[in-house]
Design a protein around this motif. Structure first.
Motif, PDB file in Angstrom:
ATOM      1  N   SER A 105       0.789  -1.261  -0.110  1.00 50.67           N
ATOM      2  CA  SER A 105       0.131  -0.063   0.050  1.00 50.67           C
ATOM      3  C   SER A 105       0.821   1.194   0.187  1.00 50.67           C
ATOM      4  O   SER A 105       2.032   1.323   0.806  1.00 50.67           O
ATOM      5  N   ASP A 109      -2.953   3.852   6.510  1.00 47.52           N
ATOM      6  CA  ASP A 109      -4.271   4.605   7.017  1.00 47.52           C
ATOM      7  C   ASP A 109      -5.412   3.778   7.266  1.00 47.52           C
ATOM      8  O   ASP A 109      -5.273   2.491   6.942  1.00 47.52           O
ATOM      9  N   ALA A 111      -7.954   3.408   5.264  1.00 46.77           N
ATOM     10  CA  ALA A 111      -8.466   2.986   4.101  1.00 46.77           C
ATOM     11  C   ALA A 111      -7.731   1.456   3.500  1.00 46.77           C
ATOM     12  O   ALA A 111      -7.921   0.561   3.144  1.00 46.77           O
ATOM     13  N   GLY A 112      -6.138   1.764   3.810  1.00 50.74           N
ATOM     14  CA  GLY A 112      -5.234   0.763   3.310  1.00 50.74           C
ATOM     15  C   GLY A 112      -5.581  -0.437   4.261  1.00 50.74           C
ATOM     16  O   GLY A 112      -5.558  -1.477   3.902  1.00 50.74           O
ATOM     17  N   ARG A 114      -8.221  -1.238   6.018  1.00 51.20           N
ATOM     18  CA  ARG A 114      -9.378  -1.865   5.858  1.00 51.20           C
ATOM     19  C   ARG A 114      -9.468  -2.634   4.485  1.00 51.20           C
ATOM     20  O   ARG A 114     -10.199  -3.896   4.435  1.00 51.20           O
ATOM     21  N   ARG A 115      -8.762  -2.298   3.516  1.00 48.79           N
ATOM     22  CA  ARG A 115      -8.841  -3.016   2.079  1.00 48.79           C
ATOM     23  C   ARG A 115      -7.891  -4.262   2.480  1.00 48.79           C
ATOM     24  O   ARG A 115      -8.159  -5.310   2.006  1.00 48.79           O
ATOM     25  N   GLY A 141      -9.519  -0.100  11.124  1.00 46.60           N
ATOM     26  CA  GLY A 141      -9.626  -0.994  10.037  1.00 46.60           C
ATOM     27  C   GLY A 141     -10.527  -2.327  10.258  1.00 46.60           C
ATOM     28  O   GLY A 141     -11.399  -2.559   9.556  1.00 46.60           O
TER      29      GLY A 141
END
Length: 227
Positions: A105, A109, A111-112, A114-115, A141
């Motif tokens: 990534s 953060d 978003a990273g 959680r993804r 996340g």
């Protein structure tokens, strides 16, 4: 079968070159010299293209064939330099140190995190518990993933534990990846980094015995994954 059409060298030579790159701490120029000593003249840029093309395909097959892993996970990230900037390599292993998944990534953060959690769960199923460090992004996340599990009717959520010493097994496991990538002196492109690291991780899984060997060597298993 992975397509080798249009290549100038036998399939076995190409697979040996890719295997050497993702298994040993050598640069592409070192590998070019090693192959030249064995009568194979190939440019380091061509070696890079072969690794970027083949490594992620073999890594996908390794994921599909890996042995069943435990439901207690350890998740952490380490640093990899790409285009002169630090990026974040999320990695997950189970309580026994068996590789679950990885994701490169550009940011560390919410978003990273959680993804990566959603991706790892999609591949390996929902774990009983996950151990993370004190990162607020990782905690948020996982909490977001738990909300999704509740809303989709999974019937259970993931127990989250933030206990640093329990992640020591993963921090030790990072060392193999760092040792192999260090001579590369940083990657020039994000997609190239992601593809190469996927191959490094696949070989690491083979070394851990996560793929049935039946007496085969690490290279033989690697080549079999490309069949």
């Amino acid at each position: 079968m992975i397509d080798f059409k249009g290549v100038h060298y036998p399939r076995s030579v190409i697979l040996h070159a890719v295997f050497f790159d993702v298994r040993y701490a050598v640069s592409y120029r070192d590998l070019e010299e090693i192959l030249a000593e064995r009568g194979v003249a190939v440019d380091h840029a061509t070696l890079n293209r072969r690794v970027v093309k083949l490594a992620p395909l073999i890594a996908d097959r390794a994921q599909a064939r890996k042995r069943t892993t435990a439901k207690s996970w350890r998740i952490d990230e380490t640093y990899i330099k790409v285009k002169g900037r630090w990026t974040y390599l999320y990695r997950a292993v189970d309580r026994d140190g068996q590789t679950l998944d990885l994701m490169l990534s550009e940011r560390r953060d919410l978003a990273g995190a959680r993804r990566f959690f959603k991706w790892a769960i999609g591949i390996n199923g929902v774990p009983d518990r996950v151990v993370i460090d004190k990162s607020g992004a990782n905690l948020a996340g996982l909490q977001a993933v738990n909300v999704i599990l509740k809303c989709t009717g999974e019937g259970r959520t993931v127990e989250i534990r933030q206990v640093k010493y329990l992640n020591n097994i993963l921090e030790q496991d990072h060392r193999f990846i760092k040792r192999i990538t260090a001579p590369m002196m940083g990657f020039k492109a994000f997609h190239s980094a992601a593809a190469t690291i996927a191959g490094v991780e696949a070989v690491h899984m083979i070394r851990k015995g996560q793929i049935a060997a039946n007496g085969a060597s690490a290279f033989q298993i690697f080549a079999e994954l490309a069949a």
